[in-house]
Design a protein around this motif. Structure first.
Motif, short mmCIF file in Angstrom:
data_model
loop_
_atom_site.label_atom_id
_atom_site.label_comp_id
_atom_site.label_asym_id
_atom_site.label_seq_id
_atom_site.Cartn_x
_atom_site.Cartn_y
_atom_site.Cartn_z
N ASP A 51 0.86 -1.18 0.00
CA ASP A 51 0.00 0.00 0.00
C ASP A 51 0.90 1.23 0.00
O ASP A 51 2.06 1.17 0.39
N ILE A 52 0.31 2.34 -0.44
CA ILE A 52 1.03 3.61 -0.46
C ILE A 52 0.84 4.31 0.89
O ILE A 52 1.52 5.27 1.21
N ASP A 53 -0.13 3.80 1.67
CA ASP A 53 -0.48 4.43 2.94
C ASP A 53 0.16 3.64 4.10
O ASP A 53 -0.17 2.47 4.32
N ASN A 92 -8.37 -3.40 -5.65
CA ASN A 92 -9.59 -2.61 -5.49
C ASN A 92 -9.12 -1.16 -5.53
O ASN A 92 -8.71 -0.60 -4.52
N ALA A 93 -9.15 -0.59 -6.71
CA ALA A 93 -8.44 0.67 -6.95
C ALA A 93 -9.23 1.89 -6.48
O ALA A 93 -10.46 1.88 -6.50
N LYS A 107 -6.35 9.45 -0.14
CA LYS A 107 -5.72 8.74 -1.27
C LYS A 107 -6.27 7.31 -1.42
O LYS A 107 -6.01 6.65 -2.42
C1 LIG Z 1 -10.42 1.45 -2.27
S1 LIG Z 1 -9.11 1.12 -1.14
C2 LIG Z 1 -9.11 -0.65 -1.09
C3 LIG Z 1 -8.58 -1.23 0.21
C4 LIG Z 1 -8.73 -2.75 0.35
N1 LIG Z 1 -8.00 -3.46 -0.66
C5 LIG Z 1 -10.19 -3.12 0.27
O1 LIG Z 1 -10.60 -3.73 -0.76
O2 LIG Z 1 -10.92 -2.85 1.22
C6 LIG Z 1 -7.70 1.50 -2.16
C7 LIG Z 1 -6.35 1.28 -1.47
O3 LIG Z 1 -5.32 1.52 -2.44
C8 LIG Z 1 -4.27 2.26 -1.83
N2 LIG Z 1 -3.58 3.00 -2.89
C9 LIG Z 1 -3.96 4.12 -3.54
N3 LIG Z 1 -3.06 4.48 -4.46
C10 LIG Z 1 -2.07 3.56 -4.41
C11 LIG Z 1 -0.85 3.38 -5.11
N4 LIG Z 1 -0.45 4.25 -6.05
N5 LIG Z 1 -0.05 2.32 -4.80
C12 LIG Z 1 -0.44 1.44 -3.83
N6 LIG Z 1 -1.60 1.56 -3.13
C13 LIG Z 1 -2.40 2.60 -3.41
C14 LIG Z 1 -4.98 3.16 -0.81
O4 LIG Z 1 -4.11 3.63 0.20
C15 LIG Z 1 -6.07 2.20 -0.30
O5 LIG Z 1 -5.62 1.47 0.80
#
Ligand SMILES: C[S@@+](CC[C@H](N)C(=O)[O-])C[C@H]1O[C@@H](n2cnc3c(N)ncnc32)[C@H](O)[C@@H]1O
Length: 275
Positions: A51-53, A92-93, A107
């Protein structure tokens, strides 16, 4: 704030639960609370979660420990720190557009100026991280321009199949599967890894590969590209330094060295203007 599992998470989870994952290499991109990664690990997959977070990473480690599963959890901005291939990748973007007056700054939710950019960038890099028969499962919304996602898949020679579409309030949530198409697989078997669409020619579409460029003929132009390969092969043998090196030809697909620089037509045009 770490993204709490919602309808989109549960749709993706329903797919994860159906897959045979024992001993498979799995990547959970944008893991959030780690729910997808933990479910895959419970099915005996070998799981990495990124994750980026940073807060999401702490939460995922804590949740994995509590659930008694082993997961490698690390920071990565998309694939920036990922250097291996996976049988399954889940994402899950984030997909909301970053509107000028948007009050949403999270984010976990913002997918770029228009909403689809993060997912499109993910698709562009996918070929480098999927095994030969690897599959990626992505979640997005009808609010993110679907045609951009289909176009990105097409440009990476990936087959796109919509698996689930459910309507919630003001949007459809979609889960799709991406995997190498026939041409992509054919080249992969010959050690050529397609990276992404590069340019459009009269007779072919040109793709960046790990070692150069691939010219894939348009329908009906197979002969032209075979002929082009023959000519390049001949010129290579005459030490012509104007010709890019032919790396290989497979059927009617030609692989040649990528020569960076300016086109001869441009230079000639410049000379004419100067004269
Ligand atoms: C919609 S949430 C989905 C979280 C989890 N997978 C779920 O299905 O409940 C999107 C996740 O993608 C992460 N994220 C956003 N941009 C990213 C990037 N460039 N690289 C990696 N992770 C990213 C966010 O921090 C967040 O945790």
């Amino acid at each position: 704030m770490v993204y709490e599992p919602r309808e989109d998470t549960l749709l993706l989870l329903s797919i994860v639960k159906k897959l045979k994952l024992r001993d498979r290499r799995v990547l959970d991109m944008g893991t959030g609370t780690g729910i997808i990664a933990i479910t895959a690990a419970k099915k005996k997959a070998r799981v990495d979660a990124v994750d980026i977070d940073k807060e999401a990473l702490v939460t995922t480690r804590k949740n994995a420990r509590r659930e008694g599963v082993k997961i490698r959890v690390y920071y990565s901005n998309l694939f920036s720190n990922v250097n291996t291939r996976y049988d399954y990748i889940f994402f899950n973007a984030p997909y909301l557009p970053r509107g000028a007056r948007s009050i949403v700054k999270d984010k976990a939710l913002i997918g770029g100026k228009h909403g689809y950019e993060t997912l499109v960038e993910f698709i562009k890099q996918l070929n480098k991280h999927l095994t030969r028969n690897g599959k990626a499962f992505i979640v997005y919304s009808s609010l993110s321009k679907e045609e951009k996602i289909l176009e990105a898949a097409n440009n990476a020679l990936l087959e796109h199949k919509e698996l689930v579409r459910e309507h919630y309030f003001f949007e459809d949530i979609i889960v799709s599967r991406l995997e190498r198409d026939r041409t992509n697989r054919y080249l992969y078997d010959r050690g050529i890894n397609i990276e992404y669409f590069y340019s459009e020619g009269k007779h072919s579409r040109v793709y960046r590969t790990s070692n150069g460029i691939a010219k894939i003929p348009r329908k009906g132009f197979e002969k032209n590209i075979r002929r082009e390969a023959e000519i390049i092969r001949y010129l290579n043998n005459t030490n012509s330094f104007f010709t890019p090196r032919l790396i290989a030809s497979h059927g009617s697909i030609l692989i040649e060295e990528l020569v960076k620089g300016r086109r001869i037509e441009e230079l000639v045009g410049e000379e004419k203007r100067r004269a």
